[in-house]
Enzyme design. Structure first.
Site, PDB file in Angstrom:
ATOM      1  NE  ARG A 179      -6.618 -14.875  72.692  1.00 47.75           N
ATOM      2  CZ  ARG A 179      -7.784 -14.285  72.551  1.00 47.75           C
ATOM      3  NH1 ARG A 179      -7.988 -13.449  71.562  1.00 47.75           N
ATOM      4  NH2 ARG A 179      -8.771 -14.534  73.382  1.00 47.75           N
TER       5      ARG A 179
ATOM      6  CE  LYS B 280      15.005 -22.518  78.162  1.00 44.23           C
ATOM      7  NZ  LYS B 280      15.920 -23.189  79.110  1.00 44.23           N
TER       8      LYS B 280
ATOM      9  CD  GLU C 178      24.901 -18.636  81.486  1.00 44.96           C
ATOM     10  OE1 GLU C 178      24.970 -19.641  80.749  1.00 44.96           O
ATOM     11  OE2 GLU C 178      24.128 -18.576  82.469  1.00 44.96           O
TER      12      GLU C 178
ATOM     13  CE  LYS D 213      20.212 -20.112  74.297  1.00 51.61           C
ATOM     14  NZ  LYS D 213      19.875 -19.338  75.456  1.00 51.61           N
TER      15      LYS D 213
ATOM     16  CD  GLU E 276      15.456 -26.786  78.683  1.00 52.91           C
ATOM     17  OE1 GLU E 276      15.535 -25.586  78.398  1.00 52.91           O
ATOM     18  OE2 GLU E 276      15.641 -27.224  79.818  1.00 52.91           O
TER      19      GLU E 276
ATOM     20  NE  ARG F 132      16.643 -23.444  74.857  1.00 53.12           N
ATOM     21  CZ  ARG F 132      15.983 -22.393  74.423  1.00 53.12           C
ATOM     22  NH1 ARG F 132      15.062 -22.537  73.488  1.00 53.12           N
ATOM     23  NH2 ARG F 132      16.232 -21.196  74.904  1.00 53.12           N
TER      24      ARG F 132
ATOM     25  CG  ASN G 198      19.344 -26.173  81.622  1.00 56.05           C
ATOM     26  OD1 ASN G 198      19.242 -24.963  81.438  1.00 56.05           O
ATOM     27  ND2 ASN G 198      18.411 -27.036  81.283  1.00 56.05           N
TER      28      ASN G 198
ATOM     29  CG  HIS H 139      22.276 -23.016  84.345  1.00 57.40           C
ATOM     30  ND1 HIS H 139      23.452 -23.073  83.629  1.00 57.40           N
ATOM     31  CD2 HIS H 139      21.772 -21.777  84.128  1.00 57.40           C
ATOM     32  CE1 HIS H 139      23.642 -21.933  83.004  1.00 57.40           C
ATOM     33  NE2 HIS H 139      22.636 -21.124  83.282  1.00 57.40           N
TER      34      HIS H 139
ATOM     35  CG  HIS I  24      18.815 -22.410  88.882  1.00 55.29           C
ATOM     36  ND1 HIS I  24      18.267 -23.166  87.876  1.00 55.29           N
ATOM     37  CD2 HIS I  24      19.169 -21.240  88.300  1.00 55.29           C
ATOM     38  CE1 HIS I  24      18.287 -22.484  86.741  1.00 55.29           C
ATOM     39  NE2 HIS I  24      18.830 -21.304  86.971  1.00 55.29           N
TER      40      HIS I  24
ATOM     41  CG  HIS J  98      22.438 -16.677  86.432  1.00 55.36           C
ATOM     42  ND1 HIS J  98      21.861 -17.812  86.952  1.00 55.36           N
ATOM     43  CD2 HIS J  98      22.628 -16.931  85.104  1.00 55.36           C
ATOM     44  CE1 HIS J  98      21.684 -18.709  85.987  1.00 55.36           C
ATOM     45  NE2 HIS J  98      22.155 -18.199  84.862  1.00 55.36           N
TER      46      HIS J  98
END
Ligand code: GLY
Length: 370
Positions: free
Chosen positions: A125, A147, A189, A240, A250, A254, A258, A261, A265, A280
């Site tokens: 946990r 993330k 990035e 950031k 997000e 936030r 993206n 992105h 993607h 990427h």
């Protein structure tokens, strides 16, 4: 050099620590000890960075208050970024006696830190974890902000949690041996961050990258410009950290991160299906150019804005031309995990350093760009 912190209210929830050389990770780990107990450290590392591992291991083993409890090697690929790999990591922690006081130390790029952070977040946990990112992409993006997760089916990062690493230790020297293509993937990035919040660093990052692009000896250029690279990485980390502090989960701001992105993607998905090799960062670079074009088309940015961006990116050695027609990207975009009822929150640019979120269907975006 002062740490950059991510906060929840007044509480520091994650520290970004800067240093020269991997030995500096000692201080960051020593700050995690306390209450007179030994801190058991379990290292999960990317097999690609084997050369850094023995140094980190001897640093950890040489500090009082820390116990090095073993290392787990992962072959970091998008195909291997799966729940099975994370469960294998958890099994390794269990076999090696990791209890709730364990500290998982992930050394590697974003795939490694995303998976190790996820494994640490669900093992018993949740145990403590920290990162030593070894790629530019992970230093400016993946290893900051909490993330974690894995790919599922053909969808990237579909399963995971947001949970903060105790610290992210950044030293620019590890980037000097990075293959150029990987460096540039991270550079996309880096530039993205300053397109979102300039702070005077967008032009500096383009100038730095143009210098690298033109340099005959890339390693010598990076060594000679170590300080500038550190300043750029630090500035990006600071931007950031500010955004994550304001919107950790997000729900709003936030989403700005993206930028490029949604297109990226879709480009990556098409590339996988076509058997093309696009990283990427390369896809993000092309995606930012497409976002700039869309911004001009809807009248958000001035005419000429996307051409200027295109010229900057080309000078920086970043890829700019998407090899697929936008109609082919539309379907993948509508299935993006961030799409809500077919509507996508497109992150668009009104000018350099200013982004706005506009909702639109993938088909509408595709028809504007066609
Ligand atoms: N990579 C985008 C974010 O961390 O939110």
């Amino acid at each position: 050099m002062e740490d950059i912190c991510i906060y929840d209210g007044d509480a520091v929830i994650s520290r970004i620590v800067f240093g020269h050389g991997l030995s500096g990770v000692a201080g960051a780990l020593a700050d995690c000890t306390g209450s007179g107990r030994t801190l058991p450290v379990y290292m999960i590392y990317d097999a690609h960075v084997e050369e850094f591992v023995s140094e980190v291991e001897s640093v950890v083993s040489g500090i009082g208050g820390l116990e090095f409890c073993g290392k787990y090697s992962v072959v970091a690929t998008e195909e291997g970024k799966t729940m099975d790999t994370v469960l294998d990591m958890a099994g390794w922690l269990l076999e090696n006696g990791a209890d709730r006081n364990a500290m998982v130390l992930a050394v590697g790029g974003g795939i490694t830190t995303d998976m190790a952070g996820f494994a640490a977040s669900i093992y018993k946990r949740g145990v403590r974890f920290a990162y030593v990112p070894t790629t530019l992409l992970s230093q400016v993006d993946a290893a900051i902000g909490g993330k974690t997760g894995v790919n599922y089916d053909s969808y990237k990062n579909m399963i995971g949690v947001i949970r903060q690493p105790e610290f992210t230790y950044i030293c620019p020297e590890v980037l000097e041996t990075l293959p150029l293509r990987d460096f540039l993937s991270g550079a996309a990035e880096l530039v993205k961050t300053f397109l979102i919040e300039d702070r005077g660093f967008y032009r500096r990052s383009v100038t730095f990258l143009a210098g690298l692009h033109g340099a005959a000896d890339k390693t010598a250029f990076l060594k000679g410009n170590r300080h500038e690279l550190l300043e750029l990485v630090r500035a990006a980390a600071s931007v950031k950290a500010g955004i994550v502090t304001r919107d950790q989960f997000e729900t709003g701001e936030r989403r700005k991160l993206n930028l490029g992105h949604t297109f990226a993607h879709a480009i990556e998905k098409n590339a996988r299906m076509a058997g093309d090799d696009i990283t990427h960062g390369e896809a993000v670079s092309m995606g930012m150019v497409m976002a700039a074009e869309l911004s001009v088309k809807i009248g958000l940015a001035r005419n000429g804005f996307s051409e200027a961006l295109y010229t900057d990116f080309r000078s920086a050695g970043l890829p700019v031309d998407c090899p697929y027609p936008v109609s082919e990207l539309a379907e993948a975009m509508s299935k993006d995990k961030k799409a809500e009822n077919g509507t996508i929150h497109f992150v668009l640019l009104s000018s350099q350093g200013h982004v706005e979120i506009r909702d639109m269907t993938a088909d509408r975006a595709a028809s504007l760009l066609a």
